[in-house]
Design a protein around this motif. Structure first.
Motif, PDB file in Angstrom:
ATOM      1  N   SER A 128       1.416  -1.773  -0.138  1.00 34.64           N
ATOM      2  CA  SER A 128      -0.343   0.304  -0.200  1.00 34.64           C
ATOM      3  C   SER A 128       1.005   1.011   0.307  1.00 34.64           C
ATOM      4  O   SER A 128       2.135   1.534   0.420  1.00 34.64           O
ATOM      5  CB  SER A 128      -0.450  -0.061   1.218  1.00 34.64           C
ATOM      6  N   VAL A 129       0.431   2.375  -0.364  1.00 34.14           N
ATOM      7  CA  VAL A 129       1.152   3.758  -0.340  1.00 34.14           C
ATOM      8  C   VAL A 129       1.399   3.721   1.095  1.00 34.14           C
ATOM      9  O   VAL A 129       2.751   4.514   1.088  1.00 34.14           O
ATOM     10  CB  VAL A 129       0.186   4.878  -0.867  1.00 34.14           C
ATOM     11  N   GLN A 130       0.780   3.229   2.188  1.00 29.90           N
ATOM     12  CA  GLN A 130       0.925   4.095   3.621  1.00 29.90           C
ATOM     13  C   GLN A 130       2.127   2.595   3.648  1.00 29.90           C
ATOM     14  O   GLN A 130       3.444   3.466   4.659  1.00 29.90           O
ATOM     15  CB  GLN A 130      -0.002   3.409   3.936  1.00 29.90           C
ATOM     16  N   ASP A 133      -3.109   9.239   8.359  1.00 32.15           N
ATOM     17  CA  ASP A 133      -3.987  10.328   7.680  1.00 32.15           C
ATOM     18  C   ASP A 133      -4.447  11.228   8.909  1.00 32.15           C
ATOM     19  O   ASP A 133      -5.238  11.794   8.737  1.00 32.15           O
ATOM     20  CB  ASP A 133      -5.032  10.306   7.009  1.00 32.15           C
ATOM     21  N   LEU A 144       4.843  11.043  -1.837  1.00 34.88           N
ATOM     22  CA  LEU A 144       3.812   9.794  -2.203  1.00 34.88           C
ATOM     23  C   LEU A 144       2.573   9.333  -0.994  1.00 34.88           C
ATOM     24  O   LEU A 144       1.795   9.202  -2.644  1.00 34.88           O
ATOM     25  CB  LEU A 144       4.743   8.716  -1.956  1.00 34.88           C
ATOM     26  N   ARG A 145       2.640   9.552  -0.393  1.00 40.87           N
ATOM     27  CA  ARG A 145       1.436   9.096   0.433  1.00 40.87           C
ATOM     28  C   ARG A 145       0.208  10.114  -0.129  1.00 40.87           C
ATOM     29  O   ARG A 145      -0.843   9.776  -0.656  1.00 40.87           O
ATOM     30  CB  ARG A 145       1.686   9.965   1.048  1.00 40.87           C
ATOM     31  N   TRP A 146       0.296  11.437  -1.230  1.00 37.28           N
ATOM     32  CA  TRP A 146       0.050  12.476  -1.237  1.00 37.28           C
ATOM     33  C   TRP A 146      -0.754  12.280  -2.873  1.00 37.28           C
ATOM     34  O   TRP A 146      -1.480  12.569  -3.451  1.00 37.28           O
ATOM     35  CB  TRP A 146      -0.306  14.254  -0.823  1.00 37.28           C
ATOM     36  N   GLY A 147       0.066  11.188  -3.655  1.00 34.34           N
ATOM     37  CA  GLY A 147       0.268  11.320  -4.908  1.00 34.34           C
ATOM     38  C   GLY A 147       0.848  12.164  -5.654  1.00 34.34           C
ATOM     39  O   GLY A 147       0.447  12.087  -6.825  1.00 34.34           O
ATOM     40  N   LEU A 148       1.766  12.500  -5.307  1.00 30.64           N
ATOM     41  CA  LEU A 148       2.467  13.645  -5.718  1.00 30.64           C
ATOM     42  C   LEU A 148       4.063  13.036  -6.512  1.00 30.64           C
ATOM     43  O   LEU A 148       4.607  13.464  -7.459  1.00 30.64           O
ATOM     44  CB  LEU A 148       2.790  14.386  -5.342  1.00 30.64           C
ATOM     45  N   ALA A 187       5.480   9.074  -7.363  1.00 29.26           N
ATOM     46  CA  ALA A 187       5.181   7.646  -7.625  1.00 29.26           C
ATOM     47  C   ALA A 187       5.907   6.468  -6.947  1.00 29.26           C
ATOM     48  O   ALA A 187       7.279   6.876  -6.339  1.00 29.26           O
ATOM     49  CB  ALA A 187       6.086   7.186  -9.026  1.00 29.26           C
TER      50      ALA A 187
END
Length: 108
Positions: A15-17, A73, A102-106, A108
């Motif tokens: 997961s991203v987290q 979060d 990374l966590r905020w989708g900015l 990869a």
């Protein structure tokens, strides 16, 4: 001395987290060794109830608060991560910024 747990690549994509948390831990081998027994990468779980009682210095305590925020979060109660981050090493500061991106989708 080898850490009790080694972060190994799991069979599936993390997961991203979890990727964000591991990104920060890679920047500080001491903290990685301290926290790795409480992180299960395969099950994607973090045992915060075992991490919070550990007595860290103020810098590592700040990093743990950032990790908690990346994971949930939500801010860690009674933690001022911005004030505490001023005294972190540049390597840790950069890792936290990269993990946030990374966590905020900015990133990869």
């Amino acid at each position: 001395m080898a850490p009790a747990f080694c972060f190994q690549k799991p069979q599936r994509k993390l997961s991203v987290q979890m990727r964000a948390v591991l990104m920060v831990l890679e920047a500080d081998p001491y903290l990685k060794d301290m926290l790795s027994p409480h992180i299960d990468v395969e099950l994607e779980t973090i045992r915060w109830d075992r991490i919070f009682p550990i007595r860290f210095g103020s810098g590592h305590s700040t990093v743990v608060s950032w990790l908690y925020g990346l994971w949930t979060d939500e801010p860690r109660p009674r933690a001022n991560v911005f004030n505490g981050s001023l005294n972190l090493t540049p390597r840790l500061q950069a890792a936290i910024l990269q993990a946030l991106a990374l966590r905020w989708g900015l990133a990869a």
